[in-house]
Design a protein around this motif. Structure first.
Motif, PDB file in Angstrom:
ATOM      1  N   SER A 297       0.798  -1.238   0.000  1.00 20.84           N
ATOM      2  CA  SER A 297       0.000   0.000   0.000  1.00 20.84           C
ATOM      3  C   SER A 297       0.823   1.276   0.000  1.00 20.84           C
ATOM      4  N   GLY A 298       2.029   1.222  -0.580  1.00 18.66           N
ATOM      5  CA  GLY A 298       2.830   2.439  -0.691  1.00 18.66           C
ATOM      6  C   GLY A 298       2.382   3.280  -1.873  1.00 18.66           C
ATOM      7  N   ARG A 299       2.418   4.597  -1.694  1.00 21.90           N
ATOM      8  CA  ARG A 299       2.097   5.483  -2.834  1.00 21.90           C
ATOM      9  C   ARG A 299       3.323   5.602  -3.719  1.00 21.90           C
ATOM     10  N   ILE A 300       3.104   5.636  -5.027  1.00 22.77           N
ATOM     11  CA  ILE A 300       4.238   5.685  -5.950  1.00 22.77           C
ATOM     12  C   ILE A 300       4.096   6.832  -6.944  1.00 22.77           C
ATOM     13  N   LEU A 301       5.173   7.615  -7.034  1.00 21.40           N
ATOM     14  CA  LEU A 301       5.298   8.600  -8.112  1.00 21.40           C
ATOM     15  C   LEU A 301       6.419   8.090  -9.016  1.00 21.40           C
ATOM     16  N   ALA A 302       6.084   7.780 -10.261  1.00 27.37           N
ATOM     17  CA  ALA A 302       7.110   7.265 -11.174  1.00 27.37           C
ATOM     18  C   ALA A 302       7.535   8.353 -12.147  1.00 27.37           C
ATOM     19  N   VAL A 303       8.830   8.368 -12.461  1.00 24.61           N
ATOM     20  CA  VAL A 303       9.331   9.175 -13.570  1.00 24.61           C
ATOM     21  C   VAL A 303       9.739   8.150 -14.619  1.00 24.61           C
ATOM     22  N   ALA A 304       9.057   8.149 -15.751  1.00 25.30           N
ATOM     23  CA  ALA A 304       9.209   7.047 -16.694  1.00 25.30           C
ATOM     24  C   ALA A 304       8.996   7.526 -18.123  1.00 25.30           C
ATOM     25  N   HIS A 305       9.253   6.626 -19.062  1.00 17.93           N
ATOM     26  CA  HIS A 305       9.036   6.960 -20.473  1.00 17.93           C
ATOM     27  C   HIS A 305       7.636   6.599 -20.949  1.00 17.93           C
ATOM     28  N   GLN A 306       6.920   5.876 -20.107  1.00 18.01           N
ATOM     29  CA  GLN A 306       5.514   5.576 -20.399  1.00 18.01           C
ATOM     30  C   GLN A 306       4.784   5.397 -19.072  1.00 18.01           C
ATOM     31  N   GLU A 307       3.486   5.639 -19.103  1.00 15.91           N
ATOM     32  CA  GLU A 307       2.610   5.489 -17.948  1.00 15.91           C
ATOM     33  C   GLU A 307       2.893   4.151 -17.232  1.00 15.91           C
ATOM     34  N   GLN A 308       3.082   4.170 -15.921  1.00 15.13           N
ATOM     35  CA  GLN A 308       3.320   2.932 -15.167  1.00 15.13           C
ATOM     36  C   GLN A 308       2.048   2.513 -14.443  1.00 15.13           C
ATOM     37  N   GLU A 309       1.592   1.331 -14.754  1.00 12.92           N
ATOM     38  CA  GLU A 309       0.321   0.842 -14.248  1.00 12.92           C
ATOM     39  C   GLU A 309       0.281   0.791 -12.712  1.00 12.92           C
ATOM     40  N   LYS A 310       1.392   0.392 -12.099  1.00 17.43           N
ATOM     41  CA  LYS A 310       1.416   0.250 -10.640  1.00 17.43           C
ATOM     42  C   LYS A 310       1.601   1.579  -9.901  1.00 17.43           C
ATOM     43  N   ALA A 311       1.982   2.608 -10.629  1.00 23.58           N
ATOM     44  CA  ALA A 311       2.231   3.900  -9.974  1.00 23.58           C
ATOM     45  C   ALA A 311       0.924   4.665  -9.801  1.00 23.58           C
ATOM     46  N   ASP A 312       0.856   5.470  -8.739  1.00 20.97           N
ATOM     47  CA  ASP A 312      -0.320   6.336  -8.564  1.00 20.97           C
ATOM     48  C   ASP A 312      -0.271   7.504  -9.539  1.00 20.97           C
ATOM     49  N   HIS A 313       0.950   7.976  -9.835  1.00 23.60           N
ATOM     50  CA  HIS A 313       1.142   9.059 -10.813  1.00 23.60           C
ATOM     51  C   HIS A 313       2.402   8.753 -11.608  1.00 23.60           C
ATOM     52  N   THR A 314       2.379   9.044 -12.882  1.00 20.33           N
ATOM     53  CA  THR A 314       3.601   8.925 -13.678  1.00 20.33           C
ATOM     54  C   THR A 314       3.886  10.269 -14.332  1.00 20.33           C
ATOM     55  N   ILE A 315       5.113  10.744 -14.153  1.00 15.23           N
ATOM     56  CA  ILE A 315       5.557  11.898 -14.941  1.00 15.23           C
ATOM     57  C   ILE A 315       6.270  11.294 -16.148  1.00 15.23           C
ATOM     58  N   VAL A 316       5.690  11.504 -17.328  1.00 16.07           N
ATOM     59  CA  VAL A 316       6.264  10.903 -18.535  1.00 16.07           C
ATOM     60  C   VAL A 316       7.289  11.859 -19.135  1.00 16.07           C
ATOM     61  N   VAL A 317       8.513  11.355 -19.297  1.00 12.17           N
ATOM     62  CA  VAL A 317       9.580  12.179 -19.900  1.00 12.17           C
ATOM     63  C   VAL A 317       9.930  11.619 -21.280  1.00 12.17           C
ATOM     64  N   PRO A 318      10.396  12.489 -22.195  1.00 11.56           N
ATOM     65  CA  PRO A 318      10.768  11.996 -23.525  1.00 11.56           C
ATOM     66  C   PRO A 318      11.977  11.060 -23.465  1.00 11.56           C
ATOM     67  N   LYS A 319      11.962  10.078 -24.347  1.00 11.22           N
ATOM     68  CA  LYS A 319      13.033   9.068 -24.406  1.00 11.22           C
ATOM     69  C   LYS A 319      14.176   9.600 -25.264  1.00 11.22           C
ATOM     70  N   ASN A 320      15.403   9.340 -24.785  1.00 11.88           N
ATOM     71  CA  ASN A 320      16.589   9.643 -25.589  1.00 11.88           C
ATOM     72  C   ASN A 320      17.317   8.314 -25.789  1.00 11.88           C
ATOM     73  N   GLU A 321      18.594   8.330 -26.086  1.00 15.17           N
ATOM     74  CA  GLU A 321      19.377   7.090 -26.110  1.00 15.17           C
ATOM     75  C   GLU A 321      19.511   6.605 -24.665  1.00 15.17           C
ATOM     76  N   HIS A 322      19.566   5.278 -24.449  1.00 16.81           N
ATOM     77  CA  HIS A 322      19.624   4.737 -23.080  1.00 16.81           C
ATOM     78  C   HIS A 322      20.686   5.429 -22.228  1.00 16.81           C
ATOM     79  N   GLU A 323      21.866   5.607 -22.826  1.00 17.23           N
ATOM     80  CA  GLU A 323      22.998   6.157 -22.071  1.00 17.23           C
ATOM     81  C   GLU A 323      22.709   7.573 -21.590  1.00 17.23           C
ATOM     82  N   LEU A 324      21.909   8.313 -22.364  1.00 13.07           N
ATOM     83  CA  LEU A 324      21.675   9.730 -22.047  1.00 13.07           C
ATOM     84  C   LEU A 324      20.387   9.957 -21.251  1.00 13.07           C
TER      85      LEU A 324
END
Ligand code: M6R
Length: 361
Positions: A297-324
């Motif tokens: 029952s922990g609240r989750i804020l995700a910073v991700a490249h796509q909406e995260q189903e398990k997170a309560d909120h996702t901040i979606v950021v643009p994808k670059n190369e993995h390294e960057l």
């Protein structure tokens, strides 16, 4: 001059679009898919003989150095790691002639970093600087280096210098990689990724009102957990430091893989988790960690490249190369720390007990 902003911190977060443009300017060499770093003072033959890289810095600069070490390992395949400069100088380190040392400092005046550089030089080591302030003590003491070109940073809490320092490390890693075994096509791929950064930062800044609302909501927490894995871990550490410094909310960063070795015991509804979830080869592992937290029952804020189903909120950021990707994933969390502090009425540009440059031991 705050240029219409209420705080320097806000101004400096927004300035990152131009700052990143500036650290890249004039350095990209498309013909050889590399970058030219005028002040590096490291001949190609010397660069090929480096066996290890040790990065030294404090606070935010240390975190930037951790991402830098990963970039160097990924792009140049040179074993690299970062360590707090203060720890390094007090543990009587073994100084190795085949190791290249890199001192990182925004101000170029941090005493622990300067003292580490002086000790290394006394022992005959090669030391480069990754520094923002031109002509500062560390820049003068180093054998060469890369200027970060972020422009003056006034807020005690570092934001644009962090981002630019990481970009400067990406340039150093690409440069070393192209002298060693990084292919032309990978060099081109990284250069194209670097060129996309300013526009992508601009895009992230457009999410400010969404982040502000989230920050208000999370500002009542007494403590927060920040998690990430490999590329995401130093991002989590830096975001946790930002929140602590400016909002005075306790925060702790952990590698997501370490959760089950202890910190999972802390998870309950009043202990939110901020998770860095890049869309890379570790995505499924990170999703499993979110599931573990949700099951408690922990609240989750995700910073991700796509909406995260398990997170309560996702901040979606643009994808670059993995390294960057780490360069971009920390930026929404700078805004998160800022708006949390604003909601709590903190003294944003001058947090209690802190100074902009720590010139004492
Ligand atoms: O000027 P420096 O980069 O050497 O400063 C190092 C740290 O003191 C600094 O990054 C500190 O952690 C900041 N307050 C972070 O926001």
């Amino acid at each position: 001059d705050m240029g219409g902003h209420d705080t320097y911190m806000h101004k400096e977060i927004v300035e990152q679009v131009e700052a990143v443009d500036r650290v890249l300017r004039g350095r990209i060499d498309d013909r050889f898919a590399t970058v030219r770093l005028g002040g590096l003072n490291l001949e190609p033959g010397e660069a090929r003989r480096v066996r290890r890289i040790k990065i030294l810095g404090c606070g935010t600069s240390y975190h930037a150095g951790q991402i830098g070490a990963q970039l160097i390992e990924e792009l140049a395949r040179i074993p690299a790691d970062a360590e707090p400069a203060s720890e390094f100088r007090y543990r009587d380190p073994v100084v190795d002639p085949d190791t290249l040392y890199v001192a990182v400092s925004q101000s170029g005046e941090t005493y622990d970093v300067l003292a580490a550089v002086q000790e290394l030089k006394r022992k005959g080591a090669r030391v480069l600087g990754v520094v923002n302030v031109v002509g500062s003590a560390i820049a003068r003491e180093a054998d060469g280096g890369v200027y970060v070109h972020a422009g003056p940073e006034v807020c005690v809490v570092s934001t644009k210098c962090f981002t630019n320092t990481v970009v400067a490390f990406a340039l150093l890693a690409l440069h070393l990689g192209r002298i060693r075994d990084l292919s032309v096509s990978d060099g081109r791929r990284i250069i194209e990724g670097l060129r996309r950064l300013p526009g992508q930062i601009d895009e992230i800044l457009k999410a400010e009102s969404e982040i502000k609302a989230l920050a208000k909501d999370f500002a009542t927490a007494r403590s927060m957990l920040f998690i990430g894995r490999v590329r995401g871990y130093p991002v989590a550490r830096e975001a946790s430091l930002k929140l602590k410094e400016v909002s005075y909310i306790h925060a702790e960063a952990y590698p997501a893989s370490e959760l089950k070795h202890g910190p999972l015991a802390l998870v309950e509804p009043s202990m939110p988790t901020v998770a860095i979830v890049p869309d890379d080869e570790l995505l499924e592992k990170n999703r499993a960690a979110l599931e573990e937290i949700k099951a408690r029952s922990g609240r989750i804020l995700a910073v991700a490249h796509q909406e995260q189903e398990k997170a309560d909120h996702t901040i979606v950021v643009p994808k670059n190369e993995h390294e960057l990707d780490p360069i971009l994933m920390g930026i929404p969390l700078q805004l998160f720390a800022y708006h949390t502090a604003l909601a709590l009425g903190r003294d944003i540009d001058k947090p209690r007990n802190l100074a902009k440059s720590v010139t004492v031991e």
